[in-house]
Design a protein around this motif. Sequence first.
Motif, PDB file in Angstrom:
ATOM      1  N   GLN A   1     -46.919  46.037  10.304  1.00 58.91           N
ATOM      2  CA  GLN A   1     -46.755  46.878   9.292  1.00 58.91           C
ATOM      3  C   GLN A   1     -48.109  47.636   8.977  1.00 58.91           C
ATOM      4  O   GLN A   1     -48.022  48.860   8.953  1.00 58.91           O
ATOM      5  CB  GLN A   1     -46.618  46.200   7.863  1.00 58.91           C
ATOM      6  CG  GLN A   1     -45.147  45.511   7.780  1.00 58.91           C
ATOM      7  CD  GLN A   1     -44.927  44.649   6.374  1.00 58.91           C
ATOM      8  OE1 GLN A   1     -46.065  43.869   6.064  1.00 58.91           O
ATOM      9  NE2 GLN A   1     -43.880  45.083   5.875  1.00 58.91           N
ATOM     10  N   ALA A   2     -49.262  47.094   9.647  1.00 55.64           N
ATOM     11  CA  ALA A   2     -50.570  47.809   9.865  1.00 55.64           C
ATOM     12  C   ALA A   2     -50.653  48.626  10.859  1.00 55.64           C
ATOM     13  O   ALA A   2     -51.590  49.162  10.915  1.00 55.64           O
ATOM     14  CB  ALA A   2     -51.948  46.583   9.651  1.00 55.64           C
ATOM     15  N   GLY A   3     -49.695  48.530  11.905  1.00 59.05           N
ATOM     16  CA  GLY A   3     -49.765  49.260  13.098  1.00 59.05           C
ATOM     17  C   GLY A   3     -50.533  48.774  14.024  1.00 59.05           C
ATOM     18  O   GLY A   3     -50.890  49.644  15.069  1.00 59.05           O
ATOM     19  N   ARG A   4     -50.828  47.378  14.320  1.00 63.57           N
ATOM     20  CA  ARG A   4     -51.637  46.969  15.280  1.00 63.57           C
ATOM     21  C   ARG A   4     -50.648  46.754  16.354  1.00 63.57           C
ATOM     22  O   ARG A   4     -51.238  46.451  17.542  1.00 63.57           O
ATOM     23  CB  ARG A   4     -52.455  45.532  14.608  1.00 63.57           C
ATOM     24  CG  ARG A   4     -53.337  46.069  13.618  1.00 63.57           C
ATOM     25  CD  ARG A   4     -54.446  44.584  13.514  1.00 63.57           C
ATOM     26  NE  ARG A   4     -53.468  43.447  12.895  1.00 63.57           N
ATOM     27  CZ  ARG A   4     -53.655  43.466  11.478  1.00 63.57           C
ATOM     28  NH1 ARG A   4     -54.003  44.462  10.691  1.00 63.57           N
ATOM     29  NH2 ARG A   4     -52.790  42.210  11.116  1.00 63.57           N
TER      30      ARG A   4
ATOM     31  N   LYS B   1     -40.212  49.512   9.754  1.00 61.03           N
ATOM     32  CA  LYS B   1     -39.301  50.338   8.895  1.00 61.03           C
ATOM     33  C   LYS B   1     -39.482  51.757   9.226  1.00 61.03           C
ATOM     34  O   LYS B   1     -38.652  52.515   9.154  1.00 61.03           O
ATOM     35  CB  LYS B   1     -39.389  49.971   7.435  1.00 61.03           C
ATOM     36  CG  LYS B   1     -38.775  48.703   7.047  1.00 61.03           C
ATOM     37  CD  LYS B   1     -37.082  48.732   7.138  1.00 61.03           C
ATOM     38  CE  LYS B   1     -36.662  47.554   6.682  1.00 61.03           C
ATOM     39  NZ  LYS B   1     -35.173  47.722   6.645  1.00 61.03           N
ATOM     40  N   ASN B   2     -40.654  52.136   9.432  1.00 61.81           N
ATOM     41  CA  ASN B   2     -40.855  53.610   9.684  1.00 61.81           C
ATOM     42  C   ASN B   2     -40.759  54.151  11.155  1.00 61.81           C
ATOM     43  O   ASN B   2     -41.081  55.253  11.479  1.00 61.81           O
ATOM     44  CB  ASN B   2     -42.269  54.059   8.958  1.00 61.81           C
ATOM     45  CG  ASN B   2     -43.343  53.707   9.529  1.00 61.81           C
ATOM     46  OD1 ASN B   2     -43.291  52.787  10.361  1.00 61.81           O
ATOM     47  ND2 ASN B   2     -44.559  54.028   9.412  1.00 61.81           N
ATOM     48  N   GLU B   3     -40.203  53.316  11.857  1.00 55.53           N
ATOM     49  CA  GLU B   3     -40.347  53.662  13.234  1.00 55.53           C
ATOM     50  C   GLU B   3     -38.835  53.555  13.922  1.00 55.53           C
ATOM     51  O   GLU B   3     -38.627  52.843  14.832  1.00 55.53           O
ATOM     52  CB  GLU B   3     -41.222  52.643  14.035  1.00 55.53           C
ATOM     53  CG  GLU B   3     -42.609  52.832  13.786  1.00 55.53           C
ATOM     54  CD  GLU B   3     -43.219  54.077  14.616  1.00 55.53           C
ATOM     55  OE1 GLU B   3     -42.510  54.879  15.189  1.00 55.53           O
ATOM     56  OE2 GLU B   3     -44.237  54.519  14.166  1.00 55.53           O
ATOM     57  N   SER B   4     -37.810  54.213  13.194  1.00 59.02           N
ATOM     58  CA  SER B   4     -36.582  54.059  13.619  1.00 59.02           C
ATOM     59  C   SER B   4     -36.388  54.789  14.980  1.00 59.02           C
ATOM     60  O   SER B   4     -35.541  54.176  15.755  1.00 59.02           O
ATOM     61  CB  SER B   4     -35.669  54.955  12.677  1.00 59.02           C
ATOM     62  OG  SER B   4     -36.095  56.402  12.630  1.00 59.02           O
ATOM     63  N   GLY B   5     -37.038  55.740  15.330  1.00 59.37           N
ATOM     64  CA  GLY B   5     -36.934  56.160  16.931  1.00 59.37           C
ATOM     65  C   GLY B   5     -37.286  55.262  17.943  1.00 59.37           C
ATOM     66  O   GLY B   5     -36.614  55.070  18.884  1.00 59.37           O
ATOM     67  N   LEU B   6     -38.315  54.325  17.566  1.00 62.84           N
ATOM     68  CA  LEU B   6     -38.878  53.158  18.504  1.00 62.84           C
ATOM     69  C   LEU B   6     -37.614  52.159  18.642  1.00 62.84           C
ATOM     70  O   LEU B   6     -37.149  51.775  19.455  1.00 62.84           O
ATOM     71  CB  LEU B   6     -39.917  52.588  18.217  1.00 62.84           C
ATOM     72  CG  LEU B   6     -40.349  51.620  19.057  1.00 62.84           C
ATOM     73  CD1 LEU B   6     -40.680  51.756  20.373  1.00 62.84           C
ATOM     74  CD2 LEU B   6     -41.846  50.925  18.360  1.00 62.84           C
ATOM     75  N   ARG B   7     -37.079  51.809  17.313  1.00 59.64           N
ATOM     76  CA  ARG B   7     -35.985  50.937  17.329  1.00 59.64           C
ATOM     77  C   ARG B   7     -34.959  51.341  18.053  1.00 59.64           C
ATOM     78  O   ARG B   7     -34.583  50.360  18.862  1.00 59.64           O
ATOM     79  CB  ARG B   7     -35.755  50.813  15.568  1.00 59.64           C
ATOM     80  CG  ARG B   7     -34.635  49.893  15.433  1.00 59.64           C
ATOM     81  CD  ARG B   7     -33.934  50.188  14.153  1.00 59.64           C
ATOM     82  NE  ARG B   7     -33.360  51.377  14.112  1.00 59.64           N
ATOM     83  CZ  ARG B   7     -33.206  52.264  12.938  1.00 59.64           C
ATOM     84  NH1 ARG B   7     -33.674  51.852  11.740  1.00 59.64           N
ATOM     85  NH2 ARG B   7     -32.351  53.484  13.113  1.00 59.64           N
ATOM     86  N   ASP B   8     -34.556  52.481  17.846  1.00 59.47           N
ATOM     87  CA  ASP B   8     -33.250  52.976  18.640  1.00 59.47           C
ATOM     88  C   ASP B   8     -33.513  53.190  20.168  1.00 59.47           C
ATOM     89  O   ASP B   8     -32.645  52.689  20.820  1.00 59.47           O
ATOM     90  CB  ASP B   8     -32.799  54.287  18.169  1.00 59.47           C
ATOM     91  CG  ASP B   8     -32.346  54.368  16.850  1.00 59.47           C
ATOM     92  OD1 ASP B   8     -32.218  53.256  16.073  1.00 59.47           O
ATOM     93  OD2 ASP B   8     -32.157  55.425  16.103  1.00 59.47           O
ATOM     94  N   SER B   9     -34.780  53.308  20.539  1.00 54.14           N
ATOM     95  CA  SER B   9     -34.874  53.327  22.200  1.00 54.14           C
ATOM     96  C   SER B   9     -35.025  51.994  22.683  1.00 54.14           C
ATOM     97  O   SER B   9     -34.428  51.624  23.766  1.00 54.14           O
ATOM     98  CB  SER B   9     -36.292  54.020  22.174  1.00 54.14           C
ATOM     99  OG  SER B   9     -37.501  53.386  21.949  1.00 54.14           O
ATOM    100  N   VAL B  10     -35.570  50.971  21.715  1.00 59.91           N
ATOM    101  CA  VAL B  10     -35.701  49.489  22.283  1.00 59.91           C
ATOM    102  C   VAL B  10     -34.103  49.067  22.374  1.00 59.91           C
ATOM    103  O   VAL B  10     -33.786  48.255  23.362  1.00 59.91           O
ATOM    104  CB  VAL B  10     -36.586  48.706  21.273  1.00 59.91           C
ATOM    105  CG1 VAL B  10     -36.329  47.129  21.684  1.00 59.91           C
ATOM    106  CG2 VAL B  10     -37.741  48.921  21.498  1.00 59.91           C
ATOM    107  N   GLN B  11     -33.387  49.448  21.261  1.00 56.57           N
ATOM    108  CA  GLN B  11     -31.957  48.977  21.158  1.00 56.57           C
ATOM    109  C   GLN B  11     -31.208  49.342  22.437  1.00 56.57           C
ATOM    110  O   GLN B  11     -30.423  48.593  23.214  1.00 56.57           O
ATOM    111  CB  GLN B  11     -31.304  49.461  19.971  1.00 56.57           C
ATOM    112  CG  GLN B  11     -29.920  48.807  19.806  1.00 56.57           C
ATOM    113  CD  GLN B  11     -29.065  49.578  18.722  1.00 56.57           C
ATOM    114  OE1 GLN B  11     -29.411  50.334  18.272  1.00 56.57           O
ATOM    115  NE2 GLN B  11     -28.048  48.872  18.018  1.00 56.57           N
ATOM    116  N   LYS B  12     -31.232  50.555  22.782  1.00 58.43           N
ATOM    117  CA  LYS B  12     -30.891  51.201  23.966  1.00 58.43           C
ATOM    118  C   LYS B  12     -31.272  50.707  25.407  1.00 58.43           C
ATOM    119  O   LYS B  12     -30.451  50.266  26.349  1.00 58.43           O
ATOM    120  CB  LYS B  12     -31.231  52.686  24.210  1.00 58.43           C
ATOM    121  CG  LYS B  12     -30.694  53.307  25.363  1.00 58.43           C
ATOM    122  CD  LYS B  12     -29.333  53.401  25.767  1.00 58.43           C
ATOM    123  CE  LYS B  12     -28.986  54.321  26.979  1.00 58.43           C
ATOM    124  NZ  LYS B  12     -27.730  54.135  27.551  1.00 58.43           N
TER     125      LYS B  12
END
Length: 307
Positions: free
Chosen positions: A128-131, A262-273
């Motif tokens: 969450q802190a971006g580390r 939660k604010n990284e939906s683009g990363l989430r979708d690319s990881v899912q793909k």
Amino acid sequence: MNRPRPLRCLAALALVALTATSCGRSDQGSAPAAGGPQSAGSSAAGASATASNGAAQTAADLLPAKYRQGGVLRVATAVGYPPMEMYKSGTTELTGVDPDLAQAIAQRLGLRLELTNAAFDGLIPGLQAGRFDLVMSSMTDSEQRRQAVDFVDYFRTGGVIMTRKGNPEGLKSLADLCGKPVVLAKGSSNLDIGEQQNAKCPTRMRISQSEDAPTGLLQLDSGRAVATIVDYPVAQLFVQKGAYEVLPTQYGTAPWGIAVAKNESGLRDSVQKALQDLIDQGEYRRILDTWKVGGSAVPRATVNGGQ
């Protein structure tokens, strides 16, 4: 498995003590990130995604520009749960199912993997802190955790019955434990599984509680117990010693997920793909089979599929 408390498990075969309070950690997520995660059971976000010209998009195509420009995927894990995440013997090099899958995902995304060991209870705050960009650490996708992060589910596992080699009692299921001496680890979800079964037994089990999984196995060795229940990945590690047998059925199964902010939906979708591509092309199963945990493979990469 839905674990009752967030303690790390340590395996004796890796020369560390395994706290058999099971390691798929339980509980924390809810409100979807901007753009909303896909529902449970959905296939890879990028699997059917197409570019404006109609060409199928790759996982790297779905990756937000800041990650492509940075060139690095920062993944955090918490060592101490072989064979999922651990150090190579005599080194500080991370190895196991999660490091191997993290490397394969990073390659699919065209990024260099930067893998960090951190305390388990600091993983979600660090994300969450971006580390970190991702967390891969045998983490149960639970409702409580989904209030804080999204999950790309990559593993589904539970507890399995372990007995002495040759299965001298002829055990086939939890019901066969009724009336018999069984050892289960204190505070573990596997203890919950045993106690729930015990409530159904016409003749109750004689349950003793061990401090951890290795201690419980000592009771099997001495004949004081005929069986125990251990997390499937851990059981697959112990069975390599040659003194034990693992029954195939998993109980109390739940998904483990790759945590994404939660604010990284683009990363989430690319990881899912990326994960779905690894599944479709067989590399995912090859990695799991290398560590002898193919029984927990999932057929599809899903988002927030836990209960």
